[in-house]
Structures are given as C-alpha cells and as structure tokens.
Design a protein around this motif. Structure first.
Motif, PDB file in Angstrom:
ATOM      1  N   TYR A 128       0.835  -1.209   0.000  1.00  0.00           N
ATOM      2  CA  TYR A 128       0.000   0.000   0.000  1.00  0.00           C
ATOM      3  C   TYR A 128       0.871   1.262   0.000  1.00  0.00           C
ATOM      4  N   GLU A 129       1.896   1.291   0.848  1.00  0.00           N
ATOM      5  CA  GLU A 129       2.785   2.461   0.935  1.00  0.00           C
ATOM      6  C   GLU A 129       3.531   2.695  -0.374  1.00  0.00           C
ATOM      7  N   LEU A 130       4.003   1.614  -0.992  1.00  0.00           N
ATOM      8  CA  LEU A 130       4.738   1.766  -2.251  1.00  0.00           C
ATOM      9  C   LEU A 130       3.835   2.329  -3.352  1.00  0.00           C
ATOM     10  N   ILE A 131       2.601   1.859  -3.425  1.00  0.00           N
ATOM     11  CA  ILE A 131       1.677   2.354  -4.444  1.00  0.00           C
ATOM     12  C   ILE A 131       1.245   3.783  -4.114  1.00  0.00           C
ATOM     13  N   ARG A 132       0.776   3.983  -2.895  1.00  0.00           N
ATOM     14  CA  ARG A 132       0.119   5.240  -2.515  1.00  0.00           C
ATOM     15  C   ARG A 132       1.099   6.393  -2.319  1.00  0.00           C
ATOM     16  N   PHE A 133       2.204   6.130  -1.616  1.00  0.00           N
ATOM     17  CA  PHE A 133       3.089   7.224  -1.216  1.00  0.00           C
ATOM     18  C   PHE A 133       4.352   7.350  -2.070  1.00  0.00           C
ATOM     19  N   GLU A 134       4.752   6.251  -2.695  1.00  0.00           N
ATOM     20  CA  GLU A 134       5.992   6.309  -3.465  1.00  0.00           C
ATOM     21  C   GLU A 134       5.755   6.199  -4.972  1.00  0.00           C
ATOM     22  N   GLY A 135       4.516   6.014  -5.381  1.00  0.00           N
ATOM     23  CA  GLY A 135       4.178   6.047  -6.800  1.00  0.00           C
ATOM     24  C   GLY A 135       4.648   4.863  -7.614  1.00  0.00           C
ATOM     25  N   GLU A 136       4.929   3.761  -6.982  1.00  0.00           N
ATOM     26  CA  GLU A 136       5.361   2.565  -7.716  1.00  0.00           C
ATOM     27  C   GLU A 136       4.158   1.928  -8.408  1.00  0.00           C
ATOM     28  N   ASP A 137       4.431   1.107  -9.415  1.00  0.00           N
ATOM     29  CA  ASP A 137       3.347   0.364 -10.069  1.00  0.00           C
ATOM     30  C   ASP A 137       3.393  -1.092  -9.601  1.00  0.00           C
ATOM     31  N   THR A 138       2.342  -1.829  -9.890  1.00  0.00           N
ATOM     32  CA  THR A 138       2.238  -3.202  -9.379  1.00  0.00           C
ATOM     33  C   THR A 138       3.342  -4.113  -9.933  1.00  0.00           C
ATOM     34  N   ALA A 139       3.718  -3.907 -11.180  1.00  0.00           N
ATOM     35  CA  ALA A 139       4.776  -4.747 -11.771  1.00  0.00           C
ATOM     36  C   ALA A 139       6.107  -4.505 -11.059  1.00  0.00           C
ATOM     37  N   GLY A 140       6.439  -3.260 -10.780  1.00  0.00           N
ATOM     38  CA  GLY A 140       7.689  -2.933 -10.090  1.00  0.00           C
ATOM     39  C   GLY A 140       7.704  -3.470  -8.667  1.00  0.00           C
ATOM     40  N   ILE A 141       6.558  -3.403  -7.999  1.00  0.00           N
ATOM     41  CA  ILE A 141       6.469  -3.908  -6.622  1.00  0.00           C
ATOM     42  C   ILE A 141       6.596  -5.435  -6.623  1.00  0.00           C
ATOM     43  N   VAL A 152       0.317  -8.960  -5.537  1.00  0.00           N
ATOM     44  CA  VAL A 152       0.458  -7.531  -5.227  1.00  0.00           C
ATOM     45  C   VAL A 152      -0.891  -6.840  -5.392  1.00  0.00           C
ATOM     46  N   GLU A 153      -1.609  -7.144  -6.474  1.00  0.00           N
ATOM     47  CA  GLU A 153      -2.931  -6.551  -6.710  1.00  0.00           C
ATOM     48  C   GLU A 153      -3.918  -6.931  -5.616  1.00  0.00           C
ATOM     49  N   ASN A 154      -3.861  -8.190  -5.156  1.00  0.00           N
ATOM     50  CA  ASN A 154      -4.738  -8.635  -4.075  1.00  0.00           C
ATOM     51  C   ASN A 154      -4.415  -7.902  -2.765  1.00  0.00           C
ATOM     52  N   HIS A 155      -3.135  -7.781  -2.435  1.00  0.00           N
ATOM     53  CA  HIS A 155      -2.738  -7.039  -1.232  1.00  0.00           C
ATOM     54  C   HIS A 155      -3.215  -5.587  -1.325  1.00  0.00           C
ATOM     55  N   LEU A 156      -3.078  -5.018  -2.484  1.00  0.00           N
ATOM     56  CA  LEU A 156      -3.487  -3.624  -2.679  1.00  0.00           C
ATOM     57  C   LEU A 156      -4.999  -3.472  -2.534  1.00  0.00           C
ATOM     58  N   ARG A 157      -5.746  -4.389  -3.149  1.00  0.00           N
ATOM     59  CA  ARG A 157      -7.210  -4.330  -3.065  1.00  0.00           C
ATOM     60  C   ARG A 157      -7.668  -4.478  -1.621  1.00  0.00           C
ATOM     61  N   MET A 158      -7.139  -5.447  -0.903  1.00  0.00           N
ATOM     62  CA  MET A 158      -7.534  -5.651   0.497  1.00  0.00           C
ATOM     63  C   MET A 158      -7.078  -4.479   1.376  1.00  0.00           C
ATOM     64  N   GLY A 159      -5.891  -3.971   1.118  1.00  0.00           N
ATOM     65  CA  GLY A 159      -5.388  -2.828   1.885  1.00  0.00           C
ATOM     66  C   GLY A 159      -6.265  -1.592   1.687  1.00  0.00           C
ATOM     67  N   ARG A 160      -6.632  -1.321   0.456  1.00  0.00           N
ATOM     68  CA  ARG A 160      -7.512  -0.177   0.180  1.00  0.00           C
ATOM     69  C   ARG A 160      -8.872  -0.348   0.863  1.00  0.00           C
ATOM     70  N   ALA A 161      -9.404  -1.549   0.826  1.00  0.00           N
ATOM     71  CA  ALA A 161     -10.709  -1.802   1.459  1.00  0.00           C
ATOM     72  C   ALA A 161     -10.612  -1.573   2.969  1.00  0.00           C
ATOM     73  N   GLU A 162      -9.551  -2.060   3.595  1.00  0.00           N
ATOM     74  CA  GLU A 162      -9.386  -1.880   5.040  1.00  0.00           C
ATOM     75  C   GLU A 162      -9.178  -0.405   5.403  1.00  0.00           C
ATOM     76  N   VAL A 163      -8.413   0.322   4.600  1.00  0.00           N
ATOM     77  CA  VAL A 163      -8.181   1.744   4.856  1.00  0.00           C
ATOM     78  C   VAL A 163      -9.485   2.524   4.687  1.00  0.00           C
ATOM     79  N   ARG A 164     -10.243   2.223   3.626  1.00  0.00           N
ATOM     80  CA  ARG A 164     -11.543   2.884   3.424  1.00  0.00           C
ATOM     81  C   ARG A 164     -12.471   2.638   4.604  1.00  0.00           C
ATOM     82  N   SER A 165     -12.525   1.385   5.051  1.00  0.00           N
ATOM     83  CA  SER A 165     -13.389   1.034   6.165  1.00  0.00           C
ATOM     84  C   SER A 165     -12.980   1.813   7.436  1.00  0.00           C
ATOM     85  N   TYR A 166     -11.704   1.897   7.686  1.00  0.00           N
ATOM     86  CA  TYR A 166     -11.203   2.624   8.859  1.00  0.00           C
ATOM     87  C   TYR A 166     -11.533   4.125   8.754  1.00  0.00           C
ATOM     88  N   ILE A 167     -11.366   4.695   7.568  1.00  0.00           N
ATOM     89  CA  ILE A 167     -11.635   6.121   7.370  1.00  0.00           C
ATOM     90  C   ILE A 167     -13.118   6.407   7.549  1.00  0.00           C
TER      91      ILE A 167
END
Length: 171
Positions: A128-141, A152-167
């Motif tokens: 999540y940090e690499l995508i959101r804050f450092e601008g990396e793409d899924t292939a690079g990660i 990586v896409e699954n981790h990102l999808r679940m991470g975004r869902a958890e962050v949205r829920s918390y917000i």
C-alpha cells in the motif's frame, strides 16, 4: 426685487412647511429607507440655511430638490462603494475559510489514513505504501518484493478496502 428671498427664519420655516413632505417622499422613493429619508430631509434644509446666494421665491423648491438629489447621490455612491468592499471582504474571507476548512479536513483524513495503514499486516502495508506514497506500479512492486503481480494486486485491493473502512469510522 420682492421676488428675491432673503433667507430668514420665517422663509426657511415656510419652505419647510411647504416642501418637506415632497422632499421626504422623493428621498424615500430613491432609498427605500424611512429613517434615512428623514435624516436627508433635515440635511437638505440645513444646506439651504447655509446657502449664501440669493434665492428667487419661485426657485426655492428647485434648489431644495437639487440639494436633496445631490445628498441622495452622495449617499448611494458611498453605500454601493461600501457594499463592494464588504462583498470583496466576504468573498475573500469565505474562500480563505473554505480553504482552511478543506486543509484541516485533508489533514484529518491523512492522519486517519496513516493510522489505518499502520494497522495493516506488514506485507499489505508495504504494498500500500509503495503504491500510494511512493508512486510505484504493481509490476515494479512484484519484482521488488519477489511476488506475483496478482498477489500484489490482491494485497493492494484488500489494503484499500481496510483503509476505506477505517476512514469511514473516523468520519
């Protein structure tokens, strides 16, 4: 020479008795403010008292209306200038307040997001940090963390869902 009016208390009183109501109605029509109209009628006659020229009996009425018109014009000019200044101040203040509110709201959301990210599992947090804050793409990660791109896409999808829920809970 009997047509020339020497300004005396009696002639002012006569002019007031004869024309004050008409002048009041004229000013009230222009300003739509009864108190202001009374004040400007008084100012009109005060200016007549201070008038130093000779006045013909037949022109007193016209002189009074000219004075009244000038007083109304001066008042309206000041009023609209004041309104323009107040409108500008209001707009600037309103936009500054909106910007300040938006900035505070964005800071609160950002803090909320950081709290949510801190609660994610380590690998999900890193993706999540690499995508959101450092601008990396899924292939690079995927290459960097030695994972498949799908993982990586699954981790990102679940991470975004958890962050949205918390917000949502923060809001």
């Amino acid at each position: 020479m009997e047509n020339i009016l020497a300004l005396s208390n009696q002639s002012i009183s006569d002019a007031y008795a004869q024309y004050a109501r008409s002048i009041f109605l004229y000013i009230y029509y222009k300003t739509e403010d009864e108190e202001l109209a009374h004040d400007l009628v008084q100012d009109t006659f005060l200016r007549l008292i201070s008038y130093r020229g000779e006045i013909c009996f037949h022109t007193v009425k016209h002189l009074l209306f000219i004075i009244a018109r000038n007083l109304v014009n001066d008042y309206l000019r000041r009023y609209y200038r004041t309104q323009e200044v107040m409108d500008e101040l209001y707009e600037n203040t309103k936009s500054e307040v909106c910007e300040m509110e938006s900035s505070l709201y964005a800071e609160e959301l950002s803090a909320c997001e950081r709290e949510a990210v801190a609660q994610l599992p380590a690998r999900r947090r890193r993706v999540y940090e690499l995508i959101r804050f450092e601008g990396e793409d899924t292939a690079g990660i995927a290459e960097m963390l030695n994972l498949s791109q799908r993982t990586v896409e699954n981790h990102l999808r679940m991470g975004r869902a958890e962050v949205r829920s918390y917000i949502r809970q923060c809001i």
